[in-house]
Design an enzyme around this catalytic site. Structure first.
Site, PDB file in Angstrom:
ATOM      1  N   GLN A 126      43.497  33.527  11.840  1.00 12.63           N
ATOM      2  CA  GLN A 126      44.766  32.844  11.558  1.00 12.63           C
ATOM      3  C   GLN A 126      45.774  33.848  10.988  1.00 12.63           C
ATOM      4  O   GLN A 126      45.580  34.355   9.879  1.00 12.63           O
ATOM      5  CB  GLN A 126      44.504  31.736  10.531  1.00 12.63           C
ATOM      6  CG  GLN A 126      45.720  30.987  10.061  1.00 12.63           C
ATOM      7  CD  GLN A 126      45.389  30.005   8.934  1.00 12.63           C
ATOM      8  OE1 GLN A 126      44.366  30.143   8.265  1.00 12.63           O
ATOM      9  NE2 GLN A 126      46.231  29.032   8.726  1.00 12.63           N
ATOM     10  N   GLY A 127      46.816  34.138  11.730  1.00 13.73           N
ATOM     11  CA  GLY A 127      47.826  35.104  11.280  1.00 13.73           C
ATOM     12  C   GLY A 127      49.067  34.411  10.754  1.00 13.73           C
ATOM     13  O   GLY A 127      50.075  34.312  11.460  1.00 13.73           O
ATOM     14  N   SER A 129      49.896  34.442   6.772  1.00 20.55           N
ATOM     15  CA  SER A 129      50.412  35.105   5.566  1.00 20.55           C
ATOM     16  C   SER A 129      50.894  36.518   5.857  1.00 20.55           C
ATOM     17  O   SER A 129      50.337  37.230   6.696  1.00 20.55           O
ATOM     18  CB  SER A 129      49.318  35.178   4.496  1.00 20.55           C
ATOM     19  OG  SER A 129      48.813  33.907   4.225  1.00 20.55           O
ATOM     20  N   GLU A 245      43.296  22.018   7.135  1.00 16.88           N
ATOM     21  CA  GLU A 245      42.661  23.129   6.419  1.00 16.88           C
ATOM     22  C   GLU A 245      42.369  22.735   4.972  1.00 16.88           C
ATOM     23  O   GLU A 245      41.305  22.989   4.447  1.00 16.88           O
ATOM     24  CB  GLU A 245      43.584  24.351   6.461  1.00 16.88           C
ATOM     25  CG  GLU A 245      42.959  25.620   5.887  1.00 16.88           C
ATOM     26  CD  GLU A 245      43.925  26.800   5.852  1.00 16.88           C
ATOM     27  OE1 GLU A 245      45.117  26.607   6.133  1.00 16.88           O
ATOM     28  OE2 GLU A 245      43.468  27.902   5.524  1.00 16.88           O
ATOM     29  N   ASN A 379      46.720  26.403  -5.422  1.00  6.76           N
ATOM     30  CA  ASN A 379      46.650  25.097  -6.097  1.00  6.76           C
ATOM     31  C   ASN A 379      47.957  24.716  -6.792  1.00  6.76           C
ATOM     32  O   ASN A 379      48.285  23.534  -6.896  1.00  6.76           O
ATOM     33  CB  ASN A 379      45.482  25.091  -7.091  1.00  6.76           C
ATOM     34  CG  ASN A 379      44.158  24.890  -6.376  1.00  6.76           C
ATOM     35  OD1 ASN A 379      44.073  25.054  -5.154  1.00  6.76           O
ATOM     36  ND2 ASN A 379      43.123  24.543  -7.116  1.00  6.76           N
ATOM     37  N   GLU A 380      48.704  25.725  -7.251  1.00  8.55           N
ATOM     38  CA  GLU A 380      50.000  25.404  -7.886  1.00  8.55           C
ATOM     39  C   GLU A 380      50.910  24.709  -6.869  1.00  8.55           C
ATOM     40  O   GLU A 380      51.616  23.754  -7.195  1.00  8.55           O
ATOM     41  CB  GLU A 380      50.687  26.685  -8.397  1.00  8.55           C
ATOM     42  CG  GLU A 380      50.002  27.346  -9.590  1.00  8.55           C
ATOM     43  CD  GLU A 380      48.785  28.183  -9.203  1.00  8.55           C
ATOM     44  OE1 GLU A 380      48.500  28.328  -7.995  1.00  8.55           O
ATOM     45  OE2 GLU A 380      48.101  28.669 -10.124  1.00  8.55           O
TER      46      GLU A 380
HETATM   47  C1  LIG Z   1      39.910  34.523   0.645  1.00 12.17           C
HETATM   48  C2  LIG Z   1      41.240  34.312   1.294  1.00 12.17           C
HETATM   49  C3  LIG Z   1      41.313  34.154   2.655  1.00 12.17           C
HETATM   50  C4  LIG Z   1      42.560  34.001   3.283  1.00 12.17           C
HETATM   51  N1  LIG Z   1      42.602  33.910   4.649  1.00 12.17           N
HETATM   52  C5  LIG Z   1      43.801  33.837   5.251  1.00 12.17           C
HETATM   53  C6  LIG Z   1      43.873  33.836   6.677  1.00 12.17           C
HETATM   54  O1  LIG Z   1      42.862  33.884   7.363  1.00 12.17           O
HETATM   55  N2  LIG Z   1      45.090  33.800   7.236  1.00 12.17           N
HETATM   56  C7  LIG Z   1      46.247  33.736   6.502  1.00 12.17           C
HETATM   57  O2  LIG Z   1      47.314  33.666   7.105  1.00 12.17           O
HETATM   58  N3  LIG Z   1      46.214  33.749   5.159  1.00 12.17           N
HETATM   59  C8  LIG Z   1      45.016  33.810   4.519  1.00 12.17           C
HETATM   60  N4  LIG Z   1      44.964  33.835   3.147  1.00 12.17           N
HETATM   61  C9  LIG Z   1      46.214  33.884   2.384  1.00 12.17           C
HETATM   62  C10 LIG Z   1      46.537  32.639   1.593  1.00 12.17           C
HETATM   63  O3  LIG Z   1      46.976  31.592   2.425  1.00 12.17           O
HETATM   64  C11 LIG Z   1      47.597  33.036   0.552  1.00 12.17           C
HETATM   65  O4  LIG Z   1      46.988  33.946  -0.328  1.00 12.17           O
HETATM   66  C12 LIG Z   1      48.159  31.868  -0.216  1.00 12.17           C
HETATM   67  O5  LIG Z   1      48.923  31.042   0.613  1.00 12.17           O
HETATM   68  C13 LIG Z   1      49.036  32.345  -1.397  1.00 12.17           C
HETATM   69  O6  LIG Z   1      50.010  33.240  -0.970  1.00 12.17           O
HETATM   70  P1  LIG Z   1      50.169  34.663  -1.663  1.00 12.17           P
HETATM   71  O7  LIG Z   1      48.838  35.327  -1.740  1.00 12.17           O
HETATM   72  O8  LIG Z   1      51.267  35.386  -0.949  1.00 12.17           O
HETATM   73  O9  LIG Z   1      50.619  34.374  -3.149  1.00 12.17           O
HETATM   74  P2  LIG Z   1      52.090  34.015  -3.646  1.00 12.17           P
HETATM   75  O10 LIG Z   1      52.691  33.017  -2.755  1.00 12.17           O
HETATM   76  O11 LIG Z   1      52.823  35.280  -3.884  1.00 12.17           O
HETATM   77  O12 LIG Z   1      51.768  33.323  -5.014  1.00 12.17           O
HETATM   78  C14 LIG Z   1      51.391  34.071  -6.191  1.00 12.17           C
HETATM   79  C15 LIG Z   1      51.236  33.064  -7.332  1.00 12.17           C
HETATM   80  O13 LIG Z   1      52.473  32.400  -7.578  1.00 12.17           O
HETATM   81  C16 LIG Z   1      52.320  30.984  -7.496  1.00 12.17           C
HETATM   82  N5  LIG Z   1      53.482  30.357  -6.874  1.00 12.17           N
HETATM   83  C17 LIG Z   1      54.146  30.781  -5.776  1.00 12.17           C
HETATM   84  N6  LIG Z   1      55.149  29.928  -5.470  1.00 12.17           N
HETATM   85  C18 LIG Z   1      55.112  28.935  -6.411  1.00 12.17           C
HETATM   86  C19 LIG Z   1      55.858  27.728  -6.617  1.00 12.17           C
HETATM   87  N7  LIG Z   1      56.853  27.376  -5.805  1.00 12.17           N
HETATM   88  N8  LIG Z   1      55.528  26.936  -7.664  1.00 12.17           N
HETATM   89  C20 LIG Z   1      54.497  27.263  -8.494  1.00 12.17           C
HETATM   90  N9  LIG Z   1      53.740  28.398  -8.339  1.00 12.17           N
HETATM   91  C21 LIG Z   1      54.049  29.206  -7.314  1.00 12.17           C
HETATM   92  C22 LIG Z   1      51.095  30.802  -6.598  1.00 12.17           C
HETATM   93  O14 LIG Z   1      50.476  29.577  -6.791  1.00 12.17           O
HETATM   94  C23 LIG Z   1      50.219  31.970  -7.013  1.00 12.17           C
HETATM   95  O15 LIG Z   1      49.505  31.647  -8.180  1.00 12.17           O
HETATM   96  C24 LIG Z   1      43.741  33.981   2.497  1.00 12.17           C
HETATM   97  C25 LIG Z   1      43.662  34.127   1.100  1.00 12.17           C
HETATM   98  C26 LIG Z   1      42.439  34.294   0.499  1.00 12.17           C
HETATM   99  C27 LIG Z   1      42.390  34.462  -0.985  1.00 12.17           C
END
Ligand SMILES: Cc1cc2nc3c(=O)[nH]c(=O)nc-3n(C[C@H](O)[C@H](O)[C@H](O)COP(=O)(O)OP(=O)(O)OC[C@H]3O[C@@H](n4cnc5c(N)ncnc54)[C@H](O)[C@@H]3O)c2cc1C
Length: 397
Positions: A126-127, A129, A245, A379-380
């Site tokens: 899944q591409g 992020s 998901e 979760n946030e």
């Molecule tokens: C083990 C694992 C597997 C994954 N596999 C995939 C995959 O296969 N394909 C894919 O596309 N992605 C994948 N992901 C990515 C995942 O979907 C993202 O990590 C997730 O959506 C959070 O985005 P981010 O890491 O950019 O964090 P950010 O969005 O930068 O967030 C950082 C922190 O800020 C908080 N935050 C951000 N915005 C808000 C808001 N509006 N209100 C309150 N808090 C906020 C978040 O909750 C988090 O605690 C994977 C992640 C993990 C950990």
């Protein structure tokens, strides 16, 4: 809500259990979800066994090979598989992109991709992020510009689970640089991972494993026939996927098994005539988690019941995701404290194993479970969704 299974559901449960008893090889049972050294191979064999029975794609539309099971039948199936410690099946291939191609794919795409998913010829990643687009997914920047019958894709994805073993990626790309709303200029492409210009770079996680990757696109030519849904309509396609998901992530039945494992570890921690289970502080933590899990199980049944009546609420999946992931993390924390010094053991090292045999597997799984409150939408963000829904509905859950 009546939680008693009907006669027909009990009969179905027996059928599933009989099948599992006959089809599940002992060496397939209980493989850690995070053990990437053995998981993919065993997953493929288990999927083949399910496909032979016709159950691999039970959740797909009936015209595409689905079985029209009720939500309760799906629940019974998942529960029996988890109780028998069956291996996982590929969520991304079977649970996500398969149903999505059924819903949005052209006849030619369905004819090409669906059989390859069922036979395991293709494994999907899944591409979505990107380094600057996770929670705020709509701000993604990987671009796709039209050039005749191709899109030219440039940019970067990150955290792409299984990109290093996948043959295909379902990928969100930006097809309008400055749309009025960022969501409006996004398209979903089905990208062959062998195309020239794709580079996959591993990222190691705290559990020492290689689950996910960075993926770079350097002017990759993707035929327009690989677009899923309309051009600039990828956001609608992605939304259909994300709700699914999240609901899978609650993993309630597996968490029940985990709690049982922790109790077994504690029972093996003896000091004189007593064990850790006899200690009030430990027993009280275990009991609190048991009660919380029971409440979650009932909530899951309520969600299932609502789904049967086609009365599900949009935020149900978010609530299950928050409660399920956080409870799992708490149970792992209790498991680690029960292991004591043996929690420093690591797979493959010479540290003594815990008498229960749990030791290093539980620790590695616990480390990976830290991610469960992040993936599938942090979760946030889920809390924001729930709060918005409840504030609108006057707190009617
Ligand atoms: C083990 C694992 C597997 C994954 N596999 C995939 C995959 O296969 N394909 C894919 O596309 N992605 C994948 N992901 C990515 C995942 O979907 C993202 O990590 C997730 O959506 C959070 O985005 P981010 O890491 O950019 O964090 P950010 O969005 O930068 O967030 C950082 C922190 O800020 C908080 N935050 C951000 N915005 C808000 C808001 N509006 N209100 C309150 N808090 C906020 C978040 O909750 C988090 O605690 C994977 C992640 C993990 C950990």
């Amino acid at each position: 809500m009546d939680l008693t299974l009907t006669e027909a559901e009990l009969c179905f449960q027996r059928q599933v259990r009989d099948f599992l008893a006959a089809a599940l090889k002992p060496e397939w049972r209980g493989v850690s979800d995070v053990d990437n050294r053995t998981q993919p191979a065993i997953m493929a064999k288990w999927q083949a066994a399910l496909a032979a029975k016709g159950w691999l794609t039970a959740g797909w539309p009936v015209v595409n090979g689905g079985l029209g099971w009720s939500p309760m039948q799906h629940h019974i199936f998942r529960q029996a598989c988890s109780q028998a410690r069956a291996p996982k099946i590929s969520t991304m291939s079977i649970g996500m992109i398969g149903p999505l191609i059924c819903a949005f794919g052209s006849p030619a795409q369905q004819e090409f991709y669906l059989p390859r998913i069922i036979t395991g010829a293709d494994m999907w990643c899944q591409g979505f992020s990107e380094p600057n687009a996770g929670s705020d997914l709509a701000s993604l920047q990987t671009s796709a510009r039209r050039d005749g019958d191709d899109y030219i894709v440039s940019g970067q994805k990150i955290w792409t689970t299984y990109a290093h073993v996948a043959t295909q990626m379902f990928c969100l790309v930006r097809t309008v640089a400055h749309a009025e709303r960022p969501q409006a200029g996004i398209t979903m492409l089905l990208i062959d991972m062998k195309l020239p210009g794709i580079t996959v770079r591993p990222i190691r996680t705290i559990d020492g494993e290689h689950h996910f990757n960075e993926v770079f696109f350097d002017d990759v030519r993707v035929p327009t026939s690989c677009r899923l849904g309309g051009e600039h309509k990828g956001w609608d396609v992605a939304r259909a996927l994300l709700a699914f998901e999240r609901s899978g992530i609650a993993d309630v039945v597996a968490t029940r098994q985990l709690l049982g494992d922790v109790a077994v570890i504690a029972a093996g921690e003896a000091s004189g005539d007593t064990t850790l289970l006899d200690r009030k502080d430990f027993a009280s933590r275990l009991t609190k988690l048991d009660i919380a899990l029971e409440a979650l199980e009932v909530f899951e049944m309520r969600v299932m019941d609502a789904a049967e009546r086609k009365a599900s609420k949009d935020h149900d999946a978010s609530m299950l995701k928050i409660l399920g992931s956080e409870l799992k993390q708490e149970i792992y924390a209790l498991g680690i404290s029960a292991l004591g010094i043996l929690a420093v053991a690591w797979p493959d090292d010479a540290s003594p194993a815990h008498p229960s045999g749990a030791g290093s597997k539980l620790v590695v799984d616990a480390l990976f479970a830290r991610a469960s409150s992040i993936y599938g939408g942090a979760n946030e963000i889920q809390r924001n969704i729930v709060a918005k829904a409840l504030l609108k509905s006057g707190f009617e859950i």
